[in-house]
Design an enzyme around this catalytic site. Structure first.
Site, PDB file in Angstrom:
ATOM      1  N   LYS A 167      11.449  -4.138 -52.696  1.00 52.66           N
ATOM      2  CA  LYS A 167      12.818  -4.375 -53.152  1.00 52.66           C
ATOM      3  C   LYS A 167      12.854  -4.587 -54.669  1.00 52.66           C
ATOM      4  O   LYS A 167      13.684  -4.012 -55.364  1.00 52.66           O
ATOM      5  CB  LYS A 167      13.416  -5.588 -52.439  1.00 52.66           C
ATOM      6  CG  LYS A 167      14.547  -5.171 -51.518  1.00 52.66           C
ATOM      7  CD  LYS A 167      15.430  -6.281 -51.074  1.00 52.66           C
ATOM      8  CE  LYS A 167      16.659  -5.623 -50.451  1.00 52.66           C
ATOM      9  NZ  LYS A 167      17.456  -6.537 -49.688  1.00 52.66           N
ATOM     10  N   LYS A 176       7.964  10.990 -39.549  1.00 48.64           N
ATOM     11  CA  LYS A 176       7.864   9.896 -38.580  1.00 48.64           C
ATOM     12  C   LYS A 176       9.266   9.416 -38.179  1.00 48.64           C
ATOM     13  O   LYS A 176      10.119   9.225 -39.034  1.00 48.64           O
ATOM     14  CB  LYS A 176       7.088   8.752 -39.243  1.00 48.64           C
ATOM     15  CG  LYS A 176       6.877   7.576 -38.347  1.00 48.64           C
ATOM     16  CD  LYS A 176       6.142   6.449 -39.043  1.00 48.64           C
ATOM     17  CE  LYS A 176       6.217   5.291 -38.106  1.00 48.64           C
ATOM     18  NZ  LYS A 176       5.744   4.077 -38.382  1.00 48.64           N
ATOM     19  N   LYS A 217      14.519   4.663 -38.234  1.00 52.37           N
ATOM     20  CA  LYS A 217      15.945   4.482 -38.467  1.00 52.37           C
ATOM     21  C   LYS A 217      16.298   4.788 -39.925  1.00 52.37           C
ATOM     22  O   LYS A 217      17.339   5.364 -40.215  1.00 52.37           O
ATOM     23  CB  LYS A 217      16.330   3.044 -38.122  1.00 52.37           C
ATOM     24  CG  LYS A 217      17.779   2.910 -37.792  1.00 52.37           C
ATOM     25  CD  LYS A 217      18.111   1.488 -37.395  1.00 52.37           C
ATOM     26  CE  LYS A 217      19.606   1.277 -37.550  1.00 52.37           C
ATOM     27  NZ  LYS A 217      19.913  -0.086 -37.966  1.00 52.37           N
TER      28      LYS A 217
END
Ligand code: TRP
Length: 344
Positions: A127, A210, A213
């Site tokens: 992040k 892969k 989500k």
């Protein structure tokens, strides 16, 4: 060593029996990657050992601030697990925040860990590197996870390979607590072992990457009808024409077929690939039917459970009761060892 009290979830009184602990992210509808990556093993393990599985809604708050979404996703995961044959008679299934003591232990643990240890955290660093400002919850995420595991005296933690670092911090915290507060011959916390679930096939998503989500390439376990069909039909393949022989092993459709088809069926389809005259459209039709078949029972069960929200609530409540019973003596001991005065 003071053995934690056995509970209703206990499978055996032997204190060297592993206690399985795992947290499940309430991140919306589960997909085939979740299922073949972790859930299947979760379901297998919960029947073999004393086990505590919880839906980590406190952890989810590090990224979700929509209360409706958090609530919905929490129940969704419970429905999914029960539909996929998690047996609440065999192990405890509950919501993390139904055992608020876990946040108390998190606070205690935070004081044992130098911040430098958390600055190396992968999720946190990602992040920061992406230029975002992580909140303090995300920074302390691994400490909450350590509390999650150790509060139940967890010794076996089935997780994906991406969780190795968090389990390292858990082991570190168990040692630090034992060294700081416990008499040398009476450590309170066992040092947990990660049970890394990476011996499973990588499940490709509809774009061949892969399945995840965050890539938007998933096929949901409970997708059906046109939604399921559209996803299966859009799986990426090469452009060999129907007549030409094809290599099943390099095909995304076949990788998925392998997960849901019986051995015999797999062989038969592989042969059709090699023989030619079998197009990717045929393979996708076969895959669609196989997926529908594989999850037919789970789908029916989920629909039935959707009509019985009270039952699902009861399961979670009962699981939380078992969990709290387990936690109480451990937390009493923690408060005692750390010098937290309790006057009631
Ligand atoms: N961090 C884990 C994940 O993203 C979820 C988790 C929270 C967990 N607490 C846990 C896993 C305790 C195992 C044990 O999947």
């Amino acid at each position: 060593m003071e053995a934690p009290n056995p509970t209703a979830a206990a499978k055996s009184d032997a204190s060297d029996e592993p206690v399985v602990v795992s947290g499940i992210q309430p991140s919306g509808r589960l997909h085939l990657g979740n299922y073949f990556g972790a859930i299947r093993q979760h379901i297998d393990l919960h029947e073999q050992h004393e086990a505590y599985y919880f839906i980590v809604n406190y952890h989810a708050m590090t990224t979700v601030d929509d209360p409706e979404r958090l609530r919905e996703h929490t129940f969704d995961v419970a429905l999914d697990y029960l539909a996929l044959d998690f047996d609440p008679e065999e192990a405890a299934l509950f919501v993390q925040s139904d055992v608020p003591e876990v946040t108390e232990l998190t606070w205690i643990f935070m004081n044992l860990l130098p911040t430098s240890r958390l600055e190396k955290g992968v999720a946190y660093k990602d992040k920061v590197d992406a230029g975002l400002t992580p909140n303090a919850g995300l920074f302390n995420y691994p400490v909450l996870q350590a509390a999650d595991i150790l509060i139940y005296g967890g010794s076996l933690v089935p997780v994906g390979a991406d969780q190795k670092q968090n389990i390292e911090i858990t082991r570190d915290l168990a040692r630090r607590f034992n060294n700081t507060y416990c008499p040398e011959d009476e450590p309170l916390f066992p040092i947990p072992d990660p049970h890394i679930l990476d011996d499973v096939a990588v499940v490709p998503g509809i774009d061949g990457q892969k399945m995840s989500k965050s890539y938007g390439n998933t096929i949901g376990i409970f997708d059906e009808g046109d939604e399921l069909k559209d996803k299966v039909m859009s799986i990426v393949t090469d452009s060999k024409p129907l007549d030409e022989p094809k290599d099943p092993e390099s095909c995304n459709v076949f990788s998925l077929i392998k997960l849901v088809a019986e051995e015999e069926k797999q062989k038969q389809i592989a042969q059709q690939y090699r023989d030619g005259g079998y197009g990717y459209g045929h393979a996708k039709q076969d895959l669609l039917a196989l997926i529908q078949d594989y999850f037919a029972e789970a789908r029916a069960k989920r629909k039935e459970l959707e009509q019985r929200p009270d039952y699902v609530r009861d399961v979670l409540r009962h699981g939380a009761e078992q969990a709290r019973e387990r936690v109480e003596p451990i937390m009493e001991r923690v408060r005692d060892l750390t010098g937290l005065v309790r006057t009631r």
